[in-house]
Each structure stands twice: as C-alpha cells, then as structure tokens.
Design a protein around this motif. Structure first.
Motif, PDB file in Angstrom:
ATOM      1  N   HIS A 154      34.372  -0.749  15.606  1.00  0.00           N
ATOM      2  CA  HIS A 154      34.126   0.705  15.373  1.00  0.00           C
ATOM      3  C   HIS A 154      32.803   1.166  16.130  1.00  0.00           C
ATOM      4  CE1 HIS A 154      36.636   0.669  11.940  1.00  0.00           C
ATOM      5  NE2 HIS A 154      37.290   1.531  12.668  1.00  0.00           N
ATOM      6  N   ALA A 155      31.695   0.156  16.449  1.00  0.00           N
ATOM      7  CA  ALA A 155      30.661   0.717  17.183  1.00  0.00           C
ATOM      8  C   ALA A 155      31.063   0.972  18.670  1.00  0.00           C
ATOM      9  CB  ALA A 155      29.731  -0.383  17.097  1.00  0.00           C
ATOM     10  N   SER A 156      32.207   0.360  19.098  1.00  0.00           N
ATOM     11  CA  SER A 156      32.742   0.654  20.453  1.00  0.00           C
ATOM     12  C   SER A 156      33.701   2.189  20.374  1.00  0.00           C
ATOM     13  CB  SER A 156      33.394  -0.592  20.812  1.00  0.00           C
ATOM     14  OG  SER A 156      34.234  -0.276  21.981  1.00  0.00           O
ATOM     15  N   LEU A 157      34.250   2.221  19.334  1.00  0.00           N
ATOM     16  CA  LEU A 157      35.291   3.169  19.362  1.00  0.00           C
ATOM     17  C   LEU A 157      34.916   4.459  19.058  1.00  0.00           C
ATOM     18  CD1 LEU A 157      38.307   1.185  17.524  1.00  0.00           C
ATOM     19  CD2 LEU A 157      38.059   1.720  19.887  1.00  0.00           C
ATOM     20  N   PHE A 158      33.727   4.729  18.420  1.00  0.00           N
ATOM     21  CA  PHE A 158      33.328   6.018  17.885  1.00  0.00           C
ATOM     22  C   PHE A 158      32.671   6.753  19.265  1.00  0.00           C
ATOM     23  CE2 PHE A 158      32.894   4.843  13.352  1.00  0.00           C
ATOM     24  CZ  PHE A 158      33.786   5.910  12.777  1.00  0.00           C
ATOM     25  N   PRO A 159      31.909   5.825  20.093  1.00  0.00           N
ATOM     26  CA  PRO A 159      31.514   6.424  21.472  1.00  0.00           C
ATOM     27  C   PRO A 159      32.733   6.975  22.105  1.00  0.00           C
ATOM     28  CG  PRO A 159      30.137   4.698  20.824  1.00  0.00           C
ATOM     29  CD  PRO A 159      31.281   4.686  19.991  1.00  0.00           C
ATOM     30  N   ALA A 160      33.823   6.238  22.230  1.00  0.00           N
ATOM     31  CA  ALA A 160      34.912   6.383  22.854  1.00  0.00           C
ATOM     32  C   ALA A 160      35.680   7.872  22.531  1.00  0.00           C
ATOM     33  CB  ALA A 160      36.009   5.300  22.756  1.00  0.00           C
ATOM     34  N   VAL A 161      35.232   8.284  21.364  1.00  0.00           N
ATOM     35  CA  VAL A 161      35.701   9.558  20.973  1.00  0.00           C
ATOM     36  C   VAL A 161      34.632  10.648  20.858  1.00  0.00           C
ATOM     37  CG1 VAL A 161      38.038   8.618  20.104  1.00  0.00           C
ATOM     38  CG2 VAL A 161      35.890   8.851  18.552  1.00  0.00           C
ATOM     39  N   GLN A 162      33.570  10.314  21.583  1.00  0.00           N
ATOM     40  CA  GLN A 162      32.268  11.346  21.325  1.00  0.00           C
ATOM     41  C   GLN A 162      31.767  11.299  19.985  1.00  0.00           C
ATOM     42  OE1 GLN A 162      33.237  14.688  23.853  1.00  0.00           O
ATOM     43  NE2 GLN A 162      34.354  13.546  25.312  1.00  0.00           N
ATOM     44  N   VAL A 163      31.818  10.433  19.291  1.00  0.00           N
ATOM     45  CA  VAL A 163      31.152  10.246  17.916  1.00  0.00           C
ATOM     46  C   VAL A 163      30.193   9.294  18.459  1.00  0.00           C
ATOM     47  CG1 VAL A 163      31.221   9.798  15.819  1.00  0.00           C
ATOM     48  CG2 VAL A 163      33.064  10.775  16.655  1.00  0.00           C
ATOM     49  N   ASN A 164      28.706   9.799  18.694  1.00  0.00           N
ATOM     50  CA  ASN A 164      27.574   8.963  19.031  1.00  0.00           C
ATOM     51  C   ASN A 164      26.367   9.807  18.829  1.00  0.00           C
ATOM     52  OD1 ASN A 164      26.609   6.830  20.200  1.00  0.00           O
ATOM     53  ND2 ASN A 164      26.681   7.830  22.386  1.00  0.00           N
ATOM     54  N   PRO A 165      25.435   9.204  18.011  1.00  0.00           N
ATOM     55  CA  PRO A 165      25.478   7.709  17.759  1.00  0.00           C
ATOM     56  C   PRO A 165      26.494   7.337  16.478  1.00  0.00           C
ATOM     57  CG  PRO A 165      23.480   8.843  16.665  1.00  0.00           C
ATOM     58  CD  PRO A 165      24.204   9.769  17.511  1.00  0.00           C
ATOM     59  N   TYR A 166      26.238   6.143  16.187  1.00  0.00           N
ATOM     60  CA  TYR A 166      27.114   5.571  15.078  1.00  0.00           C
ATOM     61  C   TYR A 166      26.774   6.384  13.813  1.00  0.00           C
ATOM     62  CZ  TYR A 166      29.231   2.146  12.093  1.00  0.00           C
ATOM     63  OH  TYR A 166      30.158   1.405  11.124  1.00  0.00           O
ATOM     64  N   PRO A 167      27.964   7.039  13.267  1.00  0.00           N
ATOM     65  CA  PRO A 167      27.872   7.977  12.270  1.00  0.00           C
ATOM     66  C   PRO A 167      27.571   7.526  10.780  1.00  0.00           C
ATOM     67  CG  PRO A 167      30.125   7.708  12.746  1.00  0.00           C
ATOM     68  CD  PRO A 167      29.408   6.841  13.609  1.00  0.00           C
ATOM     69  N   ILE A 168      26.676   6.680  10.717  1.00  0.00           N
ATOM     70  CA  ILE A 168      26.095   6.347   9.169  1.00  0.00           C
ATOM     71  C   ILE A 168      24.863   6.798   8.897  1.00  0.00           C
ATOM     72  CG2 ILE A 168      24.773   4.141   9.718  1.00  0.00           C
ATOM     73  CD1 ILE A 168      26.404   2.871   7.469  1.00  0.00           C
ATOM     74  N   ARG A 169      24.984   7.371   7.822  1.00  0.00           N
ATOM     75  CA  ARG A 169      23.579   8.079   7.096  1.00  0.00           C
ATOM     76  C   ARG A 169      22.573   7.185   6.592  1.00  0.00           C
ATOM     77  NH1 ARG A 169      21.579  10.194   1.985  1.00  0.00           N
ATOM     78  NH2 ARG A 169      20.744  12.293   2.208  1.00  0.00           N
ATOM     79  N   THR A 170      21.621   7.006   7.212  1.00  0.00           N
ATOM     80  CA  THR A 170      20.489   6.303   6.583  1.00  0.00           C
ATOM     81  C   THR A 170      19.092   6.831   6.145  1.00  0.00           C
ATOM     82  OG1 THR A 170      19.405   6.032   9.046  1.00  0.00           O
ATOM     83  CG2 THR A 170      21.027   4.676   8.245  1.00  0.00           C
ATOM     84  N   ARG A 171      18.261   6.827   5.440  1.00  0.00           N
ATOM     85  CA  ARG A 171      17.248   7.290   4.894  1.00  0.00           C
ATOM     86  C   ARG A 171      15.775   6.650   5.484  1.00  0.00           C
ATOM     87  NH1 ARG A 171      17.571  11.017   0.809  1.00  0.00           N
ATOM     88  NH2 ARG A 171      15.578  11.763   1.606  1.00  0.00           N
TER      89      ARG A 171
END
Length: 580
Positions: free
Chosen positions: A510-527
């Motif tokens: 998914h780290a490759s696929l998210f940018p391919a559909v213009q979801v960038n950066p990787y969409p995980i919420r961190t604190r």
C-alpha cells in the motif's frame, strides 16, 4: 445491501518488524527503574519489542551511537467496544514531526484503459449505512421468528409458502412478482413485477418493468447470467460454501430493479449497489424452526442497481458504463451475504443465525478482493504494488480499478483515525470495513493454506463475531497476538526496512499504491512526542495509536504511559519499533 460506493482506486501494504515480548514478571522490567544505558532497549532498524503490564509503564530506549527514530504502537486488545484513555510522555527524546494527516476523500479516481491508476474526478464516498440498518432489521424483526431446537428440511415448506416463487424454471419473457421492501421485514410488501430477461444454469435474471429508460439490454442481462455461472458463483461458493434452494429452481434470482436506486439519497455521487435481505429465506407459514414471515419471497434473491442515464430517480444519473463498472463486485459482495445467511439459517441450522455485521461485511469485502485475484491473474502473497500491476498489464489494472480500489479507500479511512476505529467495531463504518477486510487478508496470509480452509468454517459456524474469528485463527490468545502484530504492520510494511514476516502485509504494497491514487503521504495518523509534553489519546478496543519520537546518539530516552493516572490495563499492548 451492497454498500454505497465510490469509484475505486488502488490498494497496497508493506513489510513489518520483529519483536520480543516483555511482561511484568521480566527480571529486566524497566517499569520500576530509572532509565540508564544498562536497562535501555537497544533495537536494530526494523526490530521491535512488545511490552505489557507494568513493563509498558516506563520504557527506556537507547539512541545507539548515532541516534535513532522510533514509533510506539499502542493496541487495545479488549474484545468489546470499550475505550481506554492513555497518556504518553517522553523524556530525553527528540521530537519527530509526523507527516501531515491527509483529509479524507482527497484520493483521485483510477481510470480503466489508461494503463495506470491515477488522475480522474474525485471519487464518491462509499456509505455503508443501509447495510447496517438492514442487518439490524434482520436481528430485530427476524431473530425472534427463529425457534430454538426446531428442524425441518426447507423442501417441506418452500413451494407453497412463497409469494410467487416458481417451482419450475421460468422462461425468458415471463413476468414474476416479488416483494422489494427493505425497511420492514415481514409486513407492508412493496411488490414489483420483473420480466425474465435471461436464464442460465445458475441464475434467473429479472428486469423491473418500471426501470428507467436507456438501461441494460438483453445482451447485458445475458452477460450477467453467464458471468454469474462461470465466475461469481463458483468463486464465492468455493471460498464461502454452498447456498440453499428454497424455491426449488436451482438458481439465484438477480433482480435488477429501480427500487435499489431509490435507496440512494437525492443528488449524490454515493450509491447503493444492491442488497440481500434474509427476510427472503423465511417461510410464509410457520415451521418447526421458523415462525411465519408473511411477506417473504421464499427465494434466493439479490436486488441490484440499474442504469438511470437521465437521473429520473432522485436526480442521480447512473450511466450504463457506471453501473457496469461495479456490477460484478456488487454481485460477489451480496452473494457472500446470501451464502452466509442460507448456511446459518438452513444448511447448518446455526445457533447463531446472523453473523455480526462487522465480520459479515468484512467477508464480503474479502470476496471482492478474491474476485480481483481471479480476474487479474495475480495471487495473494505477491506484495502487489503499482509496478506489479503495470507489469501484469491492462487486465490487472482494470481488475484493480473495478474490484479492489474501494477496499483501498476503506483502509485509508481506518488509517486516518486508527485510535477511534476498530476491525471489530459495532458501528458499520467505512473505516471498520477497511480494517476488517485488511485484517482478514493478513490472517489468511499468516495462517497459510487455502482461503477456503478458513473462510468456509467461519461461514458454517455455530458462533459469530469475535469468537468466530478467534476460532478460525486458533484461539483468542492467538487472535490478540495477530491483531498486535497487524497494528505494527499497518505502519511499517514496505516503509521500514528489516521488519519480520509476521509484521508484514504479504499481499499488498500500500505504500506504493496510495501515491498512485494521489493519497500522499501515507495516510496513517501519528502523534509526535516532544520532551516533557504529555500526549493524551483515547483508544477504542481493537484500535491502535501511534507515537513517533527520536533519541539522540549516546542518549537514553524514557517513555512513560499511564491510563487514568494509574497503570495500563492488561489489554493494552505496547510495541516499540525502531524505524531509522
């Protein structure tokens, strides 16, 4: 019902980390000691360590000789819907700024025929509310109609108990009438007449006589009948089990009706693709197992969306191409629901007649993924990223756009708020569905063997929900550990080097696929953790929270975690992963 969907895009996941386990009885338990080099955890990149009990209250972390970055993953393993509030404070740590959190819905639509998964109009949201209402309706109105201990073969009551179910196979051109009501189970039928447009070995295709103009023609209907026979039914039944035949015609009725279109609110890109209603598997007259349901169709029926090019229903334009794009995905999704219900209500007479919504929907979304594999020619366990799809050619790209990208977008919704969502959440949300699908894929890959060897017993089960899933993977302790490892995999797969196989997503990058559909950066919420600044986070049972920090070279950092001012509950699992 098939969830309201949005135009799909691409999915992917990544490899993960190794860990050691420390509990409160450990002789090196850092929870009661001051942090110093002698008791600090020293990890290689990609290595992790799990802490529980008092060992998780204070974690001493070495920055090594050149400094290191870490993520602390807090997973709540409670098997219910409780929430645990935790406070995490770092001392002698270096603040690490996390990537900005993406805004849900910013992903772009992948296109068919273009050779890639990218640009296009923003995709419409998939809203599963209709499904959850239908599943709740089944429990509330149909559950009390099931008698404990009663057994009767369906053949003893089917033909005479149906509204209009044929005891023979109908012929093309014949008119049949069925109740399409989806808001009430056994009263107030909404009868709609459908003309038989195609008959195959496994399907009877009906078209509502009141469908909008400009829709499917006989060629389309014949195609869906044949495709159901040769692709959808064999795939679903091989993985999830057989289906009942209450109307005695040996076929599933595919009813393409404008009543499905009416379920979508006016003026929206969202849509309901179809539905299955367990009401149709109940008799109209009482049997030893069932009380009567007067408006049941007593037939295996899937209700499906139809084209409406002019938007005559609720001003929602639905072209033939639009409906075709997701027609097979909807079919396999709804057929899993039909198989699940017919197995539990009739074929095994389960004491748990209705699977819990989160797991039922997760299995249907897994069915969509299985359809992708069958159509694309790719297989699970291949760590599929954009390059894999491009190398496999247009067939694979079209398959992922049609059958799998919606799963990617649902996973995105979970990653945007993993602390407040859960793969076994009681609310039927997109985030829940994305997490459940993804964990089921993770579990199938980790367990090994055929998917059917795990999925068929889950469908033909005397239990449901969490217990059913736990049984499938080898027991509750195993399930908790797998959830713990999976929560790390969500962060680390294909983004952190050196993680072990049990903390990887073996099927998707998914780290490759998210940018391919213009979801960038990787969409995980961190604190981020900054020195001495407490970070409060409520974590839903089954959810995870991610805390990022660094430790300078030659230094020892301290991470303290409390809950309600006291020790963490035993259900909170804390995994420290070195990321750099």
């Amino acid at each position: 019902m098939a969830p309201r969907r949005r135009t799909p895009a691409l999915p992917l996941l990544l490899p993960i980390l190794a860990f050691g386990c420390s509990d409160s009885d450990s002789p090196t338990d850092p929870g009661t000691q001051e942090c110093e080099p002698g008791n600090a955890v020293s990890l290689a990149v990609g290595e992790s360590r799990e802490f529980r009990g008092s060992a998780a209250s204070r974690i001493c972390v070495s920055g090594g000789s050149g400094g290191a970055d870490f993520v602390l993953v807090a997973f709540s393993s409670a098997p219910d819907s409780s929430q645990t509030s935790i406070r995490v404070t770092g001392s002698d740590v270096v603040g690490v700024t996390p990537p900005p959190t993406p805004i849900p819905g910013q992903a772009a639509t992948a296109r068919e025929g273009g050779g890639t998964l990218l640009d296009g109009s923003p995709s419409a949201g998939t809203v599963p509310g209709d499904h959850s209402q239908l599943r709740e309706l089944e429990r509330r109105e149909l559950g009390p109609r099931i008698r404990s201990g009663g057994f009767a073969a369906p053949s003893a009551w089917t033909a005479s108990a149906a509204l209009s179910a044929p005891s023979r196979v109908p012929v093309v051109g014949e008119l049949l009438s069925f109740n399409t009501q989806s808001t009430v189970a056994c009263q107030s039928p909404v009868m709609r007449s459908g003309r038989v447009r195609a008959v195959s070995e496994r399907a009877i295709v009906l078209a509502d006589t009141l469908n909008p103009p400009g829709g499917f023609n006989d060629t389309h209907y014949a195609h869906y009948a044949v495709t159901f026979d040769t692709l959808v039914a064999p795939l679903a039944e091989a993985n999830f089990g057989g289906v009942s035949d209450l109307d005695g015609n040996g076929r599933v009725i595919l009813f393409y009706t404008q009543e499905v279109n009416r379920l979508t609110a006016p003026d929206t890109d969202e849509y309901v693709g179809g539905f299955f209603f367990s009401r149709d598997l109940f008799p109209r007259t009482a049997t030893p197992r069932f009380n009567a349901c007067a408006s049941s169709n007593v037939a295996e029926i899937l209700y499906l969306l139809v084209p409406d090019p002019a938007g005559t229903i609720n001003r929602n334009e639905r072209s033939v191409d639009f409906v075709q794009r997701f027609a097979l995905t909807t079919l396999v999704h709804e057929y899993q629901h039909l198989i699940n219900a017919s197995q539990r209500l009739h074929l095994i007479q389960s004491t748990t007649p209705f699977e819990e919504t989160w797991l039922n929907e997760g299995l249907s979304h897994l069915a969509e993924e299985l359809l992708f594999y069958r159509v694309s020619g790719l297989q699970s366990g291949q760590n599929i990223g954009l390059s894999t799809l491009q190398a496999a050619g247009q067939r694979a790209l079209d398959a992922v756009n049609r059958h799998q990208l919606s799963n990617l977008f649902r996973l995105e919704q979970y990653l945007l708020a993993p602390h407040s969502n859960s793969p076994y959440g009681v609310q039927d949300l997109l985030a829940t569905r994305g997490a459940t699908w993804h964990f089921l894929r993770y579990a199938l890959d980790r367990r090994g063997g055929s998917a059917a060897s795990i999925l068929r017993p889950m469908v033909a089960s005397q239990s449901g929900g969490y217990l059913n899933l736990a049984t499938a993977v080898g027991g509750s302790p195993t399930l908790v550990q797998w959830f713990t490892d999976w929560s790390v995999a969500l962060y680390a797969d294909d983004r952190v080097d050196g993680v072990p196989i049990h903390q990887q997503d073996r099927s998707w990058n998914h780290a490759s696929l998210f940018p391919a559909v213009q979801v960038n950066p990787y969409p995980i919420r961190t604190r981020p953790l900054s020195p001495g600044v407490p970070v409060d986070e409520p974590v839903l049972a089954g959810g995870s929270a991610y805390f990022r920090f660094g430790v300078a070279g030659g230094a020892v950092g301290t991470v303290n975690t409390v809950s309600g001012g006291g020790a963490l509950p035993a259900t909170m699992r804390m995994t420290l992963l070195r990321t750099r």
